[in-house]
Scaffold this motif. Structure first.
Motif, PDB file in Angstrom:
ATOM      1  N   SER A  30      -6.748  -8.341   6.739  1.00  0.00           N
ATOM      2  CA  SER A  30      -8.090  -7.803   5.941  1.00  0.00           C
ATOM      3  C   SER A  30      -6.399  -7.125   4.236  1.00  0.00           C
ATOM      4  CB  SER A  30      -8.457  -6.701   6.265  1.00  0.00           C
ATOM      5  OG  SER A  30      -7.991  -5.767   6.313  1.00  0.00           O
ATOM      6  N   ALA A  31      -7.394  -6.959   3.620  1.00  0.00           N
ATOM      7  CA  ALA A  31      -6.697  -7.093   2.159  1.00  0.00           C
ATOM      8  C   ALA A  31      -6.237  -5.068   2.680  1.00  0.00           C
ATOM      9  CB  ALA A  31      -7.544  -6.555   0.871  1.00  0.00           C
ATOM     10  N   TYR A  32      -7.017  -4.628   3.183  1.00  0.00           N
ATOM     11  CA  TYR A  32      -6.943  -3.151   3.769  1.00  0.00           C
ATOM     12  C   TYR A  32      -6.069  -2.842   4.170  1.00  0.00           C
ATOM     13  CZ  TYR A  32      -7.764   1.407   5.586  1.00  0.00           C
ATOM     14  OH  TYR A  32      -7.827   3.103   5.647  1.00  0.00           O
ATOM     15  N   VAL A  33      -6.042  -3.948   5.488  1.00  0.00           N
ATOM     16  CA  VAL A  33      -4.553  -3.437   6.178  1.00  0.00           C
ATOM     17  C   VAL A  33      -3.288  -3.725   5.943  1.00  0.00           C
ATOM     18  CG1 VAL A  33      -3.927  -4.335   8.745  1.00  0.00           C
ATOM     19  CG2 VAL A  33      -6.019  -3.888   8.598  1.00  0.00           C
ATOM     20  N   ARG A  34      -3.219  -4.570   5.058  1.00  0.00           N
ATOM     21  CA  ARG A  34      -2.009  -5.387   4.768  1.00  0.00           C
ATOM     22  C   ARG A  34      -1.627  -4.473   3.242  1.00  0.00           C
ATOM     23  NH1 ARG A  34       0.797  -7.446   0.705  1.00  0.00           N
ATOM     24  NH2 ARG A  34      -0.362  -6.943  -0.622  1.00  0.00           N
ATOM     25  N   VAL A  35      -2.540  -3.495   2.439  1.00  0.00           N
ATOM     26  CA  VAL A  35      -2.009  -2.314   1.334  1.00  0.00           C
ATOM     27  C   VAL A  35      -1.618  -1.291   2.111  1.00  0.00           C
ATOM     28  CG1 VAL A  35      -3.323  -1.258  -0.263  1.00  0.00           C
ATOM     29  CG2 VAL A  35      -3.818  -3.162  -0.445  1.00  0.00           C
ATOM     30  N   LYS A  37      -0.187  -0.905   5.095  1.00  0.00           N
ATOM     31  CA  LYS A  37       1.511  -1.595   5.710  1.00  0.00           C
ATOM     32  C   LYS A  37       1.857  -1.233   4.525  1.00  0.00           C
ATOM     33  CE  LYS A  37       1.095  -5.286   8.512  1.00  0.00           C
ATOM     34  NZ  LYS A  37       0.635  -6.153   9.528  1.00  0.00           N
ATOM     35  N   THR A  38       2.271  -2.062   3.314  1.00  0.00           N
ATOM     36  CA  THR A  38       3.640  -2.575   2.300  1.00  0.00           C
ATOM     37  C   THR A  38       2.531  -1.686   1.494  1.00  0.00           C
ATOM     38  OG1 THR A  38       1.579  -3.997   1.174  1.00  0.00           O
ATOM     39  CG2 THR A  38       2.280  -5.060   3.057  1.00  0.00           C
ATOM     40  N   GLY A  39       1.738  -0.559   0.705  1.00  0.00           N
ATOM     41  CA  GLY A  39       1.587   0.471   0.370  1.00  0.00           C
ATOM     42  C   GLY A  39       1.341  -0.393  -1.562  1.00  0.00           C
ATOM     43  N   GLU A  40       1.538  -2.290  -0.975  1.00  0.00           N
ATOM     44  CA  GLU A  40       0.895  -3.351  -2.235  1.00  0.00           C
ATOM     45  C   GLU A  40      -0.233  -3.401  -2.256  1.00  0.00           C
ATOM     46  OE1 GLU A  40       5.866  -3.634  -3.542  1.00  0.00           O
ATOM     47  OE2 GLU A  40       4.446  -5.482  -2.408  1.00  0.00           O
ATOM     48  N   LEU A  41      -1.333  -4.061  -3.630  1.00  0.00           N
ATOM     49  CA  LEU A  41      -1.671  -4.404  -3.932  1.00  0.00           C
ATOM     50  C   LEU A  41      -1.785  -5.629  -4.588  1.00  0.00           C
ATOM     51  CD1 LEU A  41      -5.241  -4.402  -3.320  1.00  0.00           C
ATOM     52  CD2 LEU A  41      -4.414  -3.879  -5.538  1.00  0.00           C
ATOM     53  N   ARG A  42      -1.847  -6.979  -4.182  1.00  0.00           N
ATOM     54  CA  ARG A  42      -1.539  -7.784  -4.768  1.00  0.00           C
ATOM     55  C   ARG A  42      -3.091  -8.653  -5.992  1.00  0.00           C
ATOM     56  NH1 ARG A  42      -0.316 -12.514  -0.087  1.00  0.00           N
ATOM     57  NH2 ARG A  42      -2.626 -11.550   0.222  1.00  0.00           N
ATOM     58  N   LYS A  79       1.312   0.476  -5.409  1.00  0.00           N
ATOM     59  CA  LYS A  79       1.523  -0.057  -6.178  1.00  0.00           C
ATOM     60  C   LYS A  79       0.995  -1.473  -6.895  1.00  0.00           C
ATOM     61  CE  LYS A  79       6.190  -2.352  -7.559  1.00  0.00           C
ATOM     62  NZ  LYS A  79       7.432  -3.120  -7.510  1.00  0.00           N
ATOM     63  N   ILE A  80       0.656  -1.843  -7.716  1.00  0.00           N
ATOM     64  CA  ILE A  80      -0.408  -2.775  -8.691  1.00  0.00           C
ATOM     65  C   ILE A  80       0.668  -4.144  -8.337  1.00  0.00           C
ATOM     66  CG2 ILE A  80      -1.427  -4.456  -9.917  1.00  0.00           C
ATOM     67  CD1 ILE A  80      -3.059  -1.560  -8.000  1.00  0.00           C
ATOM     68  N   VAL A  81       0.633  -5.472  -7.379  1.00  0.00           N
ATOM     69  CA  VAL A  81       1.509  -5.834  -8.320  1.00  0.00           C
ATOM     70  C   VAL A  81       0.987  -7.525  -8.925  1.00  0.00           C
ATOM     71  CG1 VAL A  81       3.230  -8.281  -6.778  1.00  0.00           C
ATOM     72  CG2 VAL A  81       2.958  -6.047  -6.068  1.00  0.00           C
ATOM     73  N   TRP A  82       1.187  -7.849  -9.647  1.00  0.00           N
ATOM     74  CA  TRP A  82       0.569  -9.014 -10.757  1.00  0.00           C
ATOM     75  C   TRP A  82       0.821 -10.134 -10.011  1.00  0.00           C
ATOM     76  CZ3 TRP A  82      -3.884  -7.399 -13.138  1.00  0.00           C
ATOM     77  CH2 TRP A  82      -4.042  -6.190 -13.413  1.00  0.00           C
ATOM     78  N   SER A  83       0.768 -10.364  -8.718  1.00  0.00           N
ATOM     79  CA  SER A  83       1.344 -11.680  -8.091  1.00  0.00           C
ATOM     80  C   SER A  83       1.045 -13.299  -9.033  1.00  0.00           C
ATOM     81  CB  SER A  83       0.805 -12.010  -6.746  1.00  0.00           C
ATOM     82  OG  SER A  83      -0.420 -11.633  -6.804  1.00  0.00           O
TER      83      SER A  83
END
Length: 283
Positions: A30-35, A37-42, A79-83
């Motif tokens: 999920s996005a929540y789990v990934r965020v 773990k990484t501290g980043e939102l794509r 961190k916001i990553v404009w991916s």
């Protein structure tokens, strides 16, 4: 015992299938789990001034929604990553596939989009009016007169011009453009006589007029053609991320940060409507 054997086999088979389904569904992070773990939102985005666009001098991204999103990231500690740059037609597919965690470019919440993704609380409201050539007065007293096969409406596929034309002016003739087209193309159609009418936000029209003086004008109607809440989108099931963004948005609205950001970009008065703050101040 033998009579129960087929039933037992069926139960075990169903149990195995259930375990496979649970395992397969859990394989998709999920996005929540990934965020977490990484501290980043794509984030995905559409280049659409003044929401999100590149500064011509620096080449750096800027815009109302860009600044709000960066502020949301700071408050949430991510961190916001404009991916990925997308289009209004493709933004939901990328969410479903997990290519990015949110559509952060600012989208209008519509009923027909509601089953495609989750939407946050409004950041602000966007106002759209009808525009025509500077010498065209046909629709001033009756905007519905544009719902005629002899009238040409400029649209961009899948974009709001297209949606409004289909819903409210279905009899008119469409002059359509691909969904990757810049919004200014519909106003240039008016200027050059390729079309008779189109629908854009105040800021878009005024920016065009700055470079093309006396070319177009707003139809004299008493109210906007549309008023839309501007939101972020998350994939279905991402309720924790949605809730986090909603709380951050509410903070930004209530402490005045949203007003400061909009004031920086709102070159033309009343281009955007701020969310209502539910309190009154008495002297």
């Amino acid at each position: 015992m033998r009579k129960f054997l087929p039933l037992l086999i069926c139960v075990l088979a169903l149990s195995a299938c259930k375990d496979d389904i649970v395992q397969n569904s859990s394989n998709k992070e999920s996005a929540y789990v990934r965020v977490m773990k990484t501290g980043e939102l794509r984030c995905a985005y559409v280049t659409y001034s003044p929401f999100y666009y590149e500064n011509l001098k620096s080449g750096e991204p800027t815009g109302i929604v860009y600044d709000i999103t960066e502020e949301v990231g700071k408050r949430l500690g991510i961190k916001i990553v404009w991916s990925e740059e997308v289009t209004f037609q493709t933004m939901y597919e990328g969410l479903k596939q997990g290519r990015y965690d949110s559509y952060c470019g600012g989208s209008w919440a519509l009923a027909e989009r509601a089953l495609q993704a989750l939407s946050t609380e409004p950041l602000f409201y966007s106002v759209m009016y009808a525009y025509v050539r500077k010498d065209d007065d046909r629709f001033d007293s009756n905007i519905n007169a544009a719902n005629n096969s002899e009238v040409k409406i400029s649209t961009i596929d899948g974009e709001m011009t297209d949606i409004i034309a289909k819903k409210s002016f279905s009899k008119a003739t469409k002059v359509s453009h691909p969904n990757i087209s810049d919004i200014s193309v519909v106003l240039n159609d008016l200027k050059t006589g390729k079309s008779d009418i189109t629908f854009v936000e105040v800021a878009v029209a005024e920016s065009f007029l700055k470079e093309n003086q006396d070319s177009i004008k707003r139809v004299k109607t008493s109210k906007p053609i549309r008023l839309f809440p501007t939101v972020y989108h998350f994939a279905d099931g991402e309720n924790t991320m949605l809730n986090a963004f909603n709380i951050a948005i509410r903070e930004i609205v209530l402490d005045g940060t949203l007003d400061e950001i909009i004031d920086e970009y709102e070159e033309y008065p009343n281009s955007f409507i701020r969310p209502f703050i539910p309190y009154g101040v008495s002297e």
